[in-house]
Design a protein around this motif. Structure first.
Motif, short mmCIF file in Angstrom:
data_model
loop_
_atom_site.label_atom_id
_atom_site.label_comp_id
_atom_site.label_asym_id
_atom_site.label_seq_id
_atom_site.Cartn_x
_atom_site.Cartn_y
_atom_site.Cartn_z
N GLY A 291 -39.65 100.44 85.70
CA GLY A 291 -40.77 101.14 85.10
C GLY A 291 -41.75 100.21 84.42
O GLY A 291 -42.74 100.66 83.83
N HIS A 292 -41.51 98.91 84.49
CA HIS A 292 -42.37 97.91 83.86
C HIS A 292 -43.02 97.05 84.93
O HIS A 292 -42.73 95.86 85.05
CB HIS A 292 -41.56 97.06 82.88
N ASN A 293 -43.89 97.68 85.71
CA ASN A 293 -44.51 96.98 86.84
C ASN A 293 -46.03 96.86 86.73
O ASN A 293 -46.70 96.54 87.70
CB ASN A 293 -44.15 97.67 88.16
N ARG A 294 -46.57 97.10 85.54
CA ARG A 294 -48.00 96.95 85.33
C ARG A 294 -48.31 95.53 84.86
O ARG A 294 -47.44 94.81 84.35
CB ARG A 294 -48.50 97.97 84.30
N ASN A 295 -49.56 95.14 85.01
CA ASN A 295 -49.96 93.79 84.59
C ASN A 295 -49.64 93.53 83.12
O ASN A 295 -49.22 92.43 82.75
CB ASN A 295 -51.45 93.56 84.85
N ASP A 296 -49.84 94.54 82.29
CA ASP A 296 -49.61 94.32 80.86
C ASP A 296 -48.13 94.36 80.49
O ASP A 296 -47.79 94.23 79.32
CB ASP A 296 -50.42 95.29 80.00
N ASP A 297 -47.25 94.54 81.48
CA ASP A 297 -45.81 94.42 81.23
C ASP A 297 -45.31 93.00 81.44
O ASP A 297 -44.13 92.72 81.21
CB ASP A 297 -45.02 95.36 82.16
#
Length: 306
Positions: A291-297
């Protein structure tokens, strides 16, 4: 380049003690750093989840980074090894993750995705092995492995079905080629990591016959088949050692792990062909990484020393 620019570079190169002011009112990096304090460390998690069910069925994965010294072409290569342990439902016949609500019977498995990345001169190596072991301690169902680098790719997979092991080998090497074959119903070295995490006392010892680590077979171009090995388990207080030795391959594996549950892997060392590879754990966290696959992750990589 003007003289002031040159002097600035010299000061940096010589280790100037002046610390640049990197603080800003709206600092996304600083905000990310503050969030790092919320990352759950595996050691802390284990204190509150002291049995197998609560630790491995909490809806998160254990992710560990190892400082890797991979020996390749006669030289040590610095890199990273990542071990991701996570439970998931598994279809024993199709031997894939059960993702659909179709009523099919599945079994819970402890999956290990083990990766290694390192450079050999100008080009990178990327290794990944996935192994799937039922949480009840029954034999591993599946192992797949890839080795990729700029010359090409090799892939191998083992599926345990019907009292035998089905093997698939795909390689760009002429001597290995593409093969589909079967072998005896034997254990897999790549599944022993889960046995360590579940119940080290159940690890096989003495003389045994098993398929060695898939990545090692591909790196050294050894035949994909079972080999005779000697296994030994030693407990030394808070730490234990599990050792495998393959006389025919000149290969050994030593895994150091914590004696107490959850039997966390501390380090591993492989020796083959006069080369020694070692990985030492530096970081370990619990996280629902999918669930942490965004750039800000991406700040979470700092929690793993990446």
């Amino acid at each position: 380049m003007c003289s002031s620019d040159l002097l600035s570079l010299v000061a940096i190169a010589c280790g100037s003690t002046e610390t640049p002011n990197t603080q800003a009112t709206d600092d996304p990096v600083g905000a990310a750093d503050s969030r790092l304090s919320e990352v759950v460390q595996a050691g802390d998690f284990a204190e509150d989840h002291s049995d197998y069910a609560s630790y491995w069925h909490a809806g998160v994965a254990e992710i560990s980074r190892f400082a890797l010294t991979q020996s390749r072409y006669g030289q040590p290569r610095e890199g990273d090894a990542i071990f991701v342990f996570v439970t998931e439902p598994f279809l024993p016949d199709a031997q894939v993750k059960h993702e659909q609500s179709d009523g099919a019977a599945d079994v819970p498995v402890l999956k290990l995705n083990a990766t290694r990345t390192f450079l050999t001169g100008i080009y990178p190596y990327n290794l990944m092995t996935s192994s799937f072991v039922p949480t009840d301690g029954s034999p591993s169902l599946k192992v797949s492995a890839t080795v990729t680098e700029w010359c090409g790719m090799a892939f191998a997979q083992l599926n345990r079905r019907g009292g035998q092991v089905e093997a698939d080998l795909r390689s760009y090497f002429q001597s290995e080629g593409d093969r589909d074959f079967t072998m005896d119903d034997v254990p897999f070295e790549d599944a022993l990591w889960q046995e360590i995490r579940r119940d080290p006392s159940a690890l096989p010892t003495g003389e045994l016959r098993l398929v060695p680590a898939m990545h090692a077979l591909r790196l050294y171009h050894d035949e994909l088949r079972p080999y005779e090995a000697q296994a030994e388990l030693q407990e030394d207080g808070e730490r234990s050692l599990y050792t495998l030795r393959y006389a025919a391959l000149g290969r050994s594996l030593v895994v150091e792990f914590e004696t107490a549950f959850p039997h966390a892997i501390i380090s591993f060392e492989e020796t083959q062909g006069g080369e020694t590879t070692r990985g030492v754990r530096t970081h370990s966290i619990m996280d629902a990484y999918w669930g942490h696959n965004r750039n800000d992750d991406a700040y979470l990589r700092s929690a793993l020393g990446l």
